[in-house]
Motif scaffolding. Structure first.
Motif, mmCIF file in Angstrom:
data_model
loop_
_atom_site.group_PDB
_atom_site.id
_atom_site.type_symbol
_atom_site.label_atom_id
_atom_site.label_comp_id
_atom_site.label_asym_id
_atom_site.label_seq_id
_atom_site.Cartn_x
_atom_site.Cartn_y
_atom_site.Cartn_z
ATOM 1 N N PRO A 123 33.571 19.269 28.267
ATOM 2 C CA PRO A 123 34.613 18.435 28.877
ATOM 3 C C PRO A 123 34.943 17.235 27.991
ATOM 4 O O PRO A 123 34.058 16.642 27.388
ATOM 5 N N GLU A 124 36.198 16.917 27.924
ATOM 6 C CA GLU A 124 36.642 15.711 27.224
ATOM 7 C C GLU A 124 36.356 14.514 28.132
ATOM 8 O O GLU A 124 36.190 14.660 29.349
ATOM 9 N N ALA A 125 36.336 13.342 27.565
ATOM 10 C CA ALA A 125 36.077 12.124 28.342
ATOM 11 C C ALA A 125 37.115 11.952 29.446
ATOM 12 O O ALA A 125 36.805 11.460 30.540
ATOM 13 N N LYS A 126 38.347 12.386 29.184
ATOM 14 C CA LYS A 126 39.406 12.261 30.188
ATOM 15 C C LYS A 126 39.093 13.106 31.428
ATOM 16 O O LYS A 126 39.408 12.707 32.551
ATOM 17 N N LEU A 127 38.475 14.271 31.225
ATOM 18 C CA LEU A 127 38.116 15.124 32.357
ATOM 19 C C LEU A 127 36.991 14.481 33.173
ATOM 20 O O LEU A 127 37.036 14.498 34.406
ATOM 21 N N VAL A 128 36.024 13.911 32.499
ATOM 22 C CA VAL A 128 34.944 13.214 33.202
ATOM 23 C C VAL A 128 35.523 12.048 34.000
ATOM 24 O O VAL A 128 35.112 11.794 35.139
ATOM 25 N N ALA A 129 36.527 11.384 33.436
ATOM 26 C CA ALA A 129 37.171 10.277 34.137
ATOM 27 C C ALA A 129 37.839 10.765 35.424
ATOM 28 O O ALA A 129 37.775 10.101 36.461
ATOM 29 N N ILE A 130 38.476 11.938 35.375
ATOM 30 C CA ILE A 130 39.108 12.508 36.579
ATOM 31 C C ILE A 130 38.038 12.795 37.627
ATOM 32 O O ILE A 130 38.194 12.474 38.807
ATOM 33 N N ALA A 131 36.925 13.415 37.197
ATOM 34 C CA ALA A 131 35.862 13.793 38.131
ATOM 35 C C ALA A 131 35.218 12.582 38.787
ATOM 36 O O ALA A 131 34.728 12.675 39.908
ATOM 37 N N THR A 132 35.225 11.455 38.102
ATOM 38 C CA THR A 132 34.571 10.255 38.644
ATOM 39 C C THR A 132 35.551 9.278 39.288
ATOM 40 O O THR A 132 35.145 8.234 39.800
#
Length: 177
Positions: A140-149
């Motif tokens: 996962p890219e950092a942007k995806l982790v940001a969406i999840a959190t």
């Protein structure tokens, strides 16, 4: 003194000298450690190994054993250092301990992995290639982790269910300061 007596005396001394020399040689040979022997195997063929190669292999084995012992000792020291880290670090990051020309670097990092690629691909649709780096495994890219959190993002809960946070990895390294 007659010549025969002189010859007899000379021969007797030679025999004594030879006997003494033989005893010295036997004694010297008894004190000599035989050179180790070895073999070289290549496929199904076996050859006698040259003494120089045998000695190098023995030396390499001894060095490897010392390194293994030192590695175990270093692992113990590194574990003790990691046990001290929570005093200064809470979570991920890098800590430098500098002393006497040595920079000991302690790094803690989290890793997020994708557990359910199929569901995540459906959820993200056209955004999947933008938010996920594809390799043999999916990262996962950092942007995806940001969406999840992001609690306000409509896909946060579903995206988070597709991800798995791996335990933080720690490393200790040393270099000249």
């Amino acid at each position: 003194m007659p010549a025969q007596t002189i010859n007899h005396t000379i021969n007797r001394r030679r025999k004594l000298d030879m006997a003494t020399a033989a005893k010295k040689l036997q004694k010297a040979q008894a004190n000599v450690t035989p050179m180790p022997t070895g073999t070289v195997k290549l496929g199904r063929e076996t050859f006698p190994a040259p003494a120089t190669l045998v000695e190098l292999v023995r030396k390499g084995r001894d060095i490897k054993m010392m390194m293994d012992e030192l590695k175990a000792e270093l692992d113990t020291v590194n574990a003790a250092i990691l046990a001290e880290v929570p005093r200064w670090m809470d979570g991920v990051g890098t800590l430098h301990i500098i002393t006497e020309g040595v920079d000991c670097t302690v790094t803690l990092r989290d890793a997020v992995a994708i557990e359910n690629v199929g569901t995540l691909r459906e959820l993200l649709g056209d955004r999947f290639p933008d938010l996920v780096k594809e390799k043999v495994n999916f990262t996962p890219e950092a942007k995806l982790v940001a969406i999840a959190t992001d609690g306000d993002h409509p896909l946060a809960r579903d995206v988070a269910s597709c991800l798995r946070i791996q335990e933080a990895k720690a490393s200790v390294s040393y270099k000249a300061a």
